[in-house]
Design a protein around this motif. Structure first.
Motif, short mmCIF file in Angstrom:
data_model
loop_
_atom_site.label_atom_id
_atom_site.label_comp_id
_atom_site.label_asym_id
_atom_site.label_seq_id
_atom_site.Cartn_x
_atom_site.Cartn_y
_atom_site.Cartn_z
N ALA A 96 0.81 -1.21 0.00
CA ALA A 96 0.00 0.00 0.00
C ALA A 96 0.85 1.26 0.00
N VAL A 97 0.48 2.21 -0.87
CA VAL A 97 1.13 3.53 -0.91
C VAL A 97 0.43 4.41 0.12
N ASN A 98 1.19 4.90 1.09
CA ASN A 98 0.62 5.68 2.19
C ASN A 98 0.80 7.18 2.05
N ALA A 99 1.87 7.62 1.35
CA ALA A 99 2.20 9.04 1.34
C ALA A 99 2.85 9.44 0.02
N LEU A 100 2.60 10.70 -0.38
CA LEU A 100 3.20 11.28 -1.59
C LEU A 100 3.71 12.68 -1.26
N ALA A 101 4.74 13.10 -1.97
CA ALA A 101 5.24 14.48 -1.86
C ALA A 101 5.91 14.84 -3.17
N GLY A 142 8.00 20.37 -9.10
CA GLY A 142 7.15 19.33 -9.64
C GLY A 142 7.85 18.29 -10.49
N SER A 143 9.17 18.34 -10.54
CA SER A 143 9.90 17.41 -11.41
C SER A 143 10.20 16.07 -10.74
N VAL A 144 10.09 16.01 -9.42
CA VAL A 144 10.39 14.79 -8.67
C VAL A 144 9.21 14.46 -7.76
N LEU A 145 8.77 13.21 -7.83
CA LEU A 145 7.70 12.72 -6.96
C LEU A 145 8.29 11.69 -6.01
N TYR A 146 7.93 11.79 -4.75
CA TYR A 146 8.36 10.82 -3.74
C TYR A 146 7.14 10.05 -3.26
N SER A 147 7.26 8.74 -3.15
CA SER A 147 6.15 7.92 -2.66
C SER A 147 6.64 6.99 -1.57
N GLY A 148 5.89 6.93 -0.48
CA GLY A 148 6.24 6.08 0.65
C GLY A 148 5.18 5.02 0.86
N ALA A 149 5.63 3.81 1.20
CA ALA A 149 4.70 2.69 1.29
C ALA A 149 5.04 1.78 2.45
N CYS A 150 4.23 0.72 2.59
CA CYS A 150 4.45 -0.25 3.66
C CYS A 150 5.70 -1.09 3.45
N ASP A 151 6.30 -1.02 2.25
CA ASP A 151 7.50 -1.81 1.96
C ASP A 151 8.77 -1.18 2.52
N ARG A 152 8.62 -0.09 3.30
CA ARG A 152 9.72 0.56 4.01
C ARG A 152 10.60 1.40 3.10
N ILE A 155 11.15 4.53 0.12
CA ILE A 155 10.63 5.73 -0.54
C ILE A 155 11.12 5.68 -1.98
N ILE A 156 10.20 5.58 -2.93
CA ILE A 156 10.61 5.56 -4.33
C ILE A 156 10.69 6.99 -4.85
N VAL A 157 11.75 7.26 -5.59
CA VAL A 157 11.96 8.56 -6.21
C VAL A 157 11.61 8.44 -7.69
N TRP A 158 10.62 9.22 -8.13
CA TRP A 158 10.18 9.24 -9.52
C TRP A 158 10.59 10.56 -10.15
N GLU A 159 11.14 10.53 -11.36
CA GLU A 159 11.57 11.76 -12.02
C GLU A 159 10.91 11.88 -13.39
N LYS A 160 10.60 13.11 -13.76
CA LYS A 160 9.98 13.34 -15.07
C LYS A 160 10.98 13.01 -16.17
#
Length: 416
Positions: A281-286, A291-301, A303-308
């Motif tokens: 489950a994805v619990n948090a986004l920032a 706006g070029s980088v998205l951070y997502s935090g989940a139950c898997d411990r 934080i994935i870093v997504w870039e445009k």
């Protein structure tokens, strides 16, 4: 009146900090009993953006920051679920429905109750003199902010959906949607906990997401519900963030992040892309400030870093930030820093390394909460005359925990 206690611990960059184990609580999901506090396997397929460390909660001396707990704000009698900064004030919402306002200055801050008796407060946002709160009872409440006198309760302006909005939809069959096997209701209603809120930069639109799997858009001038995206996800939606270029990101217990946009001339949002990499489950986004980088935090411990990459809506995985030992519950971005709160009872401070390459450093591990850290907010330290000088920058971080406490941290980040 809330109490302010000095934190008994100072944190220095040359002394690694270690966290202990935390208790788990169950996070409700529509179709299953997902636990946002559960410790699940990490993501071996995603490369790490942080260098390996001997201990999961240690930080490298060469990339550390001075950090200190300035105060512990006490006044709530139940878990802190939401925090928001606005001007000189900090707002907090708790699981028993109490909403409190605090003076942001750690040296003189005090807090008092501005609303109570409502359902659990899942999210808080502020626009002008209006305070919007999302609740477990499926409602969004709008309050008139009045801090002219201490201990004065805020006036409830309205509850969303408004009575007029509901009445307008009652008499047409096309306004009804199926919410359960034998039950329908008008599309303006949330039918499960409203988990998160987000405002456009100009404050004209409010976005809400819910465990009922919908994304809704509200006009703040008259509180009318303009749109509802039904079945936006396959499970409860836990987070929503907005970018200035019109993109909307939603994170869900279905393990995905979805990207939405309303095309020019259209009345409704459409799905642009689905980001799939988390295994829980994805619990948090920032979002980064540009706006070029998205951070997502989940139950898997992780934080994935997504870039445009290329088109404005296309994002690719840059890697993962690892170090937390339990589920990621909340994220916040200020300047070039990312703050993360976890079920492991710690807050971590991350900074993207300058120069070539795409790597991050964990500058600090903030320990002191006795239970999971559920919410975070942060801002530059305007009270510190040295908040931005040749030696570095200073920030204030506010963390709310399931221990009913809010901690105020000062972070001093040396210049690179």
């Amino acid at each position: 009146m809330g109490r302010i206690l000095p934190c008994p611990l100072s944190f220095h960059p040359n002394k690694p900090q270690y966290s202990d184990q935390s208790q788990s609580i169950t996070h409700y999901s529509d179709s299953s009993s997902n636990s946002s506090l559960a410790s699940q396997s990490s993501l071996p397929s995603v490369p790490s953006l942080t260098p390996p460390l001997e201990h999961p909660t240690a930080t490298r001396d060469s990339a550390s920051a001075y950090h200190h707990c300035l105060a512990t704000l006490k006044g709530h009698s139940s878990s802190i679920f939401s925090l928001a900064l606005a001007g000189k004030h900090l707002y907090s919402g708790a699981s028993d429905g109490e909403i409190r306002v605090w003076d942001r200055s750690p040296s003189s801050s005090h807090g008092y109750t501005v609303a109570e008796g409502c359902s659990s407060v899942k999210s808080i946002v502020v626009s002008g003199d209006k305070l919007f709160t999302a609740h477990h009872d499926h409602k969004i409440r709008v309050w008139k902010i009045d801090n002219s006198t201490d201990y004065q309760k805020y006036k409830l302006v309205t509850v969303l959906p408004t009575i007029s909005d509901r009445c307008m939809r009652l008499f047409s069959a096309k306004n009804y949607v199926k919410v359960r096997r034998h039950k329908k209701c008008t599309w303006v209603h949330h039918v499960d906990a409203v988990s998160a809120l987000a405002l456009t930069r100009d404050g004209s639109l409010l976005y809400s997401v819910s465990w009922d799997r919908t994304l809704k858009v509200w006009r703040t001038s008259d509180f009318k519900c303009l749109e509802s995206v039904q079945n936006a996800h396959d499970d409860a939606i836990n987070a929503v963030v907005l970018s200035d270029d019109g993109l909307v990101y939603t994170g869900s217990a279905d393990k995905t992040i979805k990207v939405w946009r309303k095309p020019d001339g259209e009345k409704k949002h459409s799905l642009v892309s689905t980001l799939e990499k988390h295994k829980s489950a994805v619990n948090a986004l920032a979002l980064s400030s540009d706006g070029s980088v998205l951070y997502s935090g989940a139950c898997d411990r992780s934080i994935i870093v997504w870039e445009k990459d290329g088109s404005a809506a296309h994002m690719t995985v840059a890697g993962a930030l690892r170090g937390h030992t339990k589920a990621i519950l909340c994220l916040s971005v200020v300047s070039d820093l990312l703050f993360s709160g976890s079920a492991d009872r710690t807050v971590r401070v991350w900074k993207r390394s300058t120069g070539s390459g795409n790597s991050y450093s964990c500058l600090a591990v903030l320990e002191g909460h006795r239970n999971p850290v559920k919410c975070l907010t942060a801002a530059p330290d305007s009270n510190n005359s040295n908040s931005s000088n040749d030696s570095g920058n200073s920030y204030l971080v506010y963390s709310g925990g399931l221990d009913s406490e809010i901690k105020v941290w000062q972070i001093q980040v040396p210049r690179s």
